[in-house]
Design a protein around this motif. Structure first.
Motif, PDB file in Angstrom:
ATOM      1  N   ILE A 459      -2.157   9.192  -3.890  1.00 13.15           N
ATOM      2  CA  ILE A 459      -1.699   8.563  -2.647  1.00 13.15           C
ATOM      3  C   ILE A 459      -2.881   7.932  -1.912  1.00 13.15           C
ATOM      4  CG2 ILE A 459      -0.780   9.071  -0.351  1.00 13.15           C
ATOM      5  CD1 ILE A 459       1.069  11.139  -1.743  1.00 13.15           C
ATOM      6  N   THR A 460      -3.995   8.660  -1.857  1.00  7.40           N
ATOM      7  CA  THR A 460      -5.203   8.101  -1.231  1.00  7.40           C
ATOM      8  C   THR A 460      -5.638   6.830  -1.950  1.00  7.40           C
ATOM      9  OG1 THR A 460      -5.931  10.307  -0.548  1.00  7.40           O
ATOM     10  CG2 THR A 460      -7.608   8.577  -0.631  1.00  7.40           C
ATOM     11  N   SER A 462      -3.688   4.776  -3.624  1.00  4.66           N
ATOM     12  CA  SER A 462      -2.723   3.704  -3.345  1.00  4.66           C
ATOM     13  C   SER A 462      -2.960   3.078  -1.973  1.00  4.66           C
ATOM     14  CB  SER A 462      -1.293   4.244  -3.444  1.00  4.66           C
ATOM     15  OG  SER A 462      -0.996   5.129  -2.374  1.00  4.66           O
ATOM     16  N   LYS A 463      -3.403   3.890  -1.021  1.00  9.01           N
ATOM     17  CA  LYS A 463      -3.658   3.375   0.326  1.00  9.01           C
ATOM     18  C   LYS A 463      -4.939   2.550   0.396  1.00  9.01           C
ATOM     19  CE  LYS A 463      -1.159   6.979   2.864  1.00  9.01           C
ATOM     20  NZ  LYS A 463      -1.252   8.045   3.893  1.00  9.01           N
ATOM     21  N   ASN A 464      -5.827   2.752  -0.568  1.00 10.23           N
ATOM     22  CA  ASN A 464      -7.106   2.034  -0.573  1.00 10.23           C
ATOM     23  C   ASN A 464      -7.253   1.186  -1.842  1.00 10.23           C
ATOM     24  OD1 ASN A 464      -8.713   3.391   1.836  1.00 10.23           O
ATOM     25  ND2 ASN A 464      -7.684   5.043   0.727  1.00 10.23           N
ATOM     26  N   TRP A 465      -6.142   0.803  -2.412  1.00  8.01           N
ATOM     27  CA  TRP A 465      -6.107   0.180  -3.733  1.00  8.01           C
ATOM     28  C   TRP A 465      -7.032  -1.029  -3.852  1.00  8.01           C
ATOM     29  CZ3 TRP A 465      -4.762   1.319  -8.476  1.00  8.01           C
ATOM     30  CH2 TRP A 465      -4.565   0.304  -9.411  1.00  8.01           C
ATOM     31  N   SER A 474      -1.053  -5.703  -6.072  1.00 10.97           N
ATOM     32  CA  SER A 474      -0.644  -4.480  -5.383  1.00 10.97           C
ATOM     33  C   SER A 474      -0.761  -3.279  -6.313  1.00 10.97           C
ATOM     34  CB  SER A 474       0.803  -4.611  -4.903  1.00 10.97           C
ATOM     35  OG  SER A 474       0.926  -5.679  -3.996  1.00 10.97           O
ATOM     36  N   CYS A 475      -0.904  -2.120  -5.710  1.00  9.39           N
ATOM     37  CA  CYS A 475      -0.963  -0.883  -6.490  1.00  9.39           C
ATOM     38  C   CYS A 475       0.383  -0.646  -7.171  1.00  9.39           C
ATOM     39  CB  CYS A 475      -1.297   0.293  -5.573  1.00  9.39           C
ATOM     40  SG  CYS A 475      -1.355   1.888  -6.428  1.00  9.39           S
ATOM     41  N   TYR A 479       4.562   5.057  -2.872  1.00  7.76           N
ATOM     42  CA  TYR A 479       5.053   6.328  -2.358  1.00  7.76           C
ATOM     43  C   TYR A 479       5.714   6.094  -0.998  1.00  7.76           C
ATOM     44  CZ  TYR A 479       1.854   8.223  -5.871  1.00  7.76           C
ATOM     45  OH  TYR A 479       1.202   8.501  -7.048  1.00  7.76           O
ATOM     46  N   GLU A 481       6.843   6.669   2.709  1.00  9.75           N
ATOM     47  CA  GLU A 481       6.009   7.279   3.743  1.00  9.75           C
ATOM     48  C   GLU A 481       6.317   8.759   3.933  1.00  9.75           C
ATOM     49  OE1 GLU A 481       4.670   6.607   8.416  1.00  9.75           O
ATOM     50  OE2 GLU A 481       6.142   5.283   7.470  1.00  9.75           O
ATOM     51  N   SER A 484       4.888  10.675   1.029  1.00  7.91           N
ATOM     52  CA  SER A 484       3.431  10.665   1.128  1.00  7.91           C
ATOM     53  C   SER A 484       2.946  11.667   2.169  1.00  7.91           C
ATOM     54  CB  SER A 484       2.954   9.254   1.481  1.00  7.91           C
ATOM     55  OG  SER A 484       1.579   9.244   1.765  1.00  7.91           O
ATOM     56  N   ASN A 485       3.560  11.643   3.333  1.00  5.17           N
ATOM     57  CA  ASN A 485       3.142  12.546   4.411  1.00  5.17           C
ATOM     58  C   ASN A 485       3.355  14.007   4.031  1.00  5.17           C
ATOM     59  OD1 ASN A 485       2.408  10.372   5.977  1.00  5.17           O
ATOM     60  ND2 ASN A 485       4.321  10.319   7.148  1.00  5.17           N
TER      61      ASN A 485
END
Length: 563
Positions: A459-460, A462-465, A474-475, A479, A481, A484-485
């Motif tokens: 997940i980390t 994907s957020k910084n892909w 795009s990744c 996920y 939200e 992910s949370n």
């Protein structure tokens, strides 16, 4: 918290000088040819003690081992005047062999749990011999057998007894200046490792010890000399653990970075597909996080497949230096360093499970020196003690002094590496270096009921892909939200449970897996019983009390399901 150990029982730090976390130390005592030579006698475990001792019991023919040892140094069995247990580690038992004339050397025998024995023995011997040929201070090898098909009925290595002090025995008594000297010496040695070149990733062997198809030859230093060394199968423990030992999966040698990145995850998918069942986390303090429900191995297989999908993007393309195969010590910590009285490094020992891996996966601060997770350390600020340090209570001063020591070592290692080994520093400082390594290692580790750690790191990613991969696409992993949370929340709860376990271990005075020195066992058990009683007394409901009893972190339990 899981089980619910109340803060008044576990978060109060031990007073300075009360009891410290135990760590294994070398045992130096003369022993006759008795059954104790076959048994583990250096310590005990406060849970699964009988199992740990069975794993470490190794019976062999003492007389024949002594004869083979004497022959390895070109002497006779009757020239052996002493055979003593020297040390007991996590994978081996070492004996000190004394010959007539006072010449001494080490005979080392693996425990039954050490796997894969033939490869591990052969690789460690070749690794040390290779390093000695490049003037790295490691023990000289006198002889070895990678199988138990010999008169001693055990695998063995005969090697030099390195003179000096074990750094682990004096590490915490050294001054800051002395520690700085040691760290500098270690970084200098590491820079020499980094100067060595390899044609592939995996583990080092003699070319004569492996079939031709399982090796990539290292070119000889001399054109007229036959190549002695090669890269062969990776001996990383996680690739062979438990039932994984006999799985027909790829373990190297690896010709490129992608083969390295894929191997561990593919191995674990094969294992879970054949043997997997829903399991609660093996770390019992984590279980309350999941309401004591088993976690799905099928869900973890899906996460591993997601990792394999993004694995090619973890390679730092455009920077060939970062995927150059590099050799490092597998466990560079004080207990594996022998020093002289003036703190020169006489030898680095315990090269078992050594690997050659791409630099971007091999780079790291040694565990004994790193302080990841601390904001000051990760920012590389010069550490200082708080201004009011001298006015703090004793317990708080102890905590701050220990934190300062950790920050100081972390900072010193990175600073010294930048000066002496810039290639390593460049890999450490490369964008998202830590995240890339974490993803690789988490995907390779044996599954123990943890479905969140790898997924949280994905997940980390994907957020910084775009920052990690430097591509505009795009990744491929998406996920929602809410999912992910929730994953990040559970991963954080697991981290808290792990920190809580460490505090419990410190309070009781035990180390990893509940280990303590044999003469501290009864005291540790008494403290453990007190902690358990206090925790049960604090339970607010009958159900909570039952959960604590069923999942008590220091009770014996069956480990077969996690093998």
């Amino acid at each position: 918290m899981s089980p619910r150990l109340r803060p008044q029982f576990i978060f109060r730090p031990p007073k300075l000088g009360s009891f410290a976390v135990a760590r294994p130390v070398s045992t130096h005592h003369t022993m006759s040819e008795s059954p104790e030579l076959f048994e583990y006698t250096s310590g005990r475990w406060i849970y699964n003690d009988a199992l740990r001792h069975r794993e470490r019991k190794r019976i062999f023919n003492i007389s024949e081992l002594k004869r083979l040892a004497a022959r390895a140094v070109r002497q006779k069995e009757e020239d052996v005047v002493g055979f003593e247990k020297l040390a007991e580690g996590g994978f081996n038992r070492s004996f000190l062999v004394t010959m007539r004339g006072s010449f001494r050397f080490v005979a080392r025998v693996p425990y039954p749990i050490t796997q894969p024995k033939p490869l591990v023995i052969a690789s460690e011997v070749a690794t040390m011999d290779f390093l000695r040929s490049h003037d790295i201070p490691v023990p000289k090898i006198y002889g070895y057998s990678a199988t138990q098909d010999n008169p001693a009925e055990t695998e063995y290595i005969f090697m030099e007894f390195v003179q000096g002090k074990n750094l682990g025995d004096i590490w915490f008594n050294l001054s800051a200046r002395q520690r700085a000297k040691i760290v500098t010496k270690l970084v200098q040695l590491e820079s020499r490792f980094f100067a060595l070149t390899f044609p592939a990733s995996g583990s080092l062997y003699y070319s004569s010890d492996l079939p031709e198809g399982d090796q990539v030859i290292l070119p000889s230093q001399f054109p007229t000399e036959k190549a002695r060394f090669c890269i062969g199968p990776d001996t990383s423990l996680g690739l062979w653990y438990g039932k994984r030992l006999n799985l027909p999966v790829e373990r190297g040698p690896y010709r490129d970075c992608l083969e390295v990145l894929r191997a561990g995850a593919a191995k674990e998918i094969a294992y879970l597909s054949k043997f997997g069942q829903p399991r609660q986390p093996i770390q019992r303090l984590r279980r309350e996080t999941y309401n004591y429900q088993p976690q799905s191995h099928l869900e973890y297989i899906a996460t591993l497949r997601q990792y394999l999908q993004i694995a090619p993007s973890l390679i730092p393309h455009g920077n060939p230096t970062l995927y150059r195969p590099v050799l490092r010590h597998p466990d560079l910590q004080p207990n594996n360093v022998i020093v002289s009285d003036d703190l020169e490094i006489n030898g680095l020992i315990d090269w078992q499970h050594s690997t050659v891996l791409p630099l971007f996966l091999q780079c790291a601060i040694p565990n004994s020196l790193q302080n990841y997770g601390d904001e000051v350390s990760e920012s590389l600020q010069e550490p200082t003690l708080p201004a009011n340090f001298n006015h703090m209570e004793l317990e708080e001063r102890y905590q701050q002094a220990e934190l300062f020591r950790k920050r100081q070592l972390h900072h010193l290692y990175v600073k010294t590496t930048a000066e002496i080994n810039p290639e390593h520093y460049g890999a450490l400082a490369y964008d998202y270096s830590t995240l890339r390594r974490r993803l690789y290692h988490y995907a390779s580790d044996p599954w123990e009921g943890d479905n969140m750690t790898l997924k949280a790191n994905l997940i980390t990613l994907s957020k910084n892909w775009k920052d990690v991969t430097a591509v505009e696409t795009s990744c491929p992993l998406v996920y929602p939200e809410a999912q992910s949370n929730e994953c990040l929340r559970l991963a954080h709860a697991q981290t808290e449970a792990d920190e809580q376990l460490k505090i419990c271990q410190e309070l009781i005075g035990v180390g990893n897996e509940g280990w303590c020195p044999a003469d501290h066992y009864e005291e540790a058990k008494a403290r453990e019983r007190t902690l358990k009683k206090d925790t049960l007394d604090a339970a607010e409901t009958g159900e909570e009390r039952t959960r604590i009893e069923e999942n008590w972190i220091f009770d014996d339990f069956c480990e077969d399901d996690y093998m």
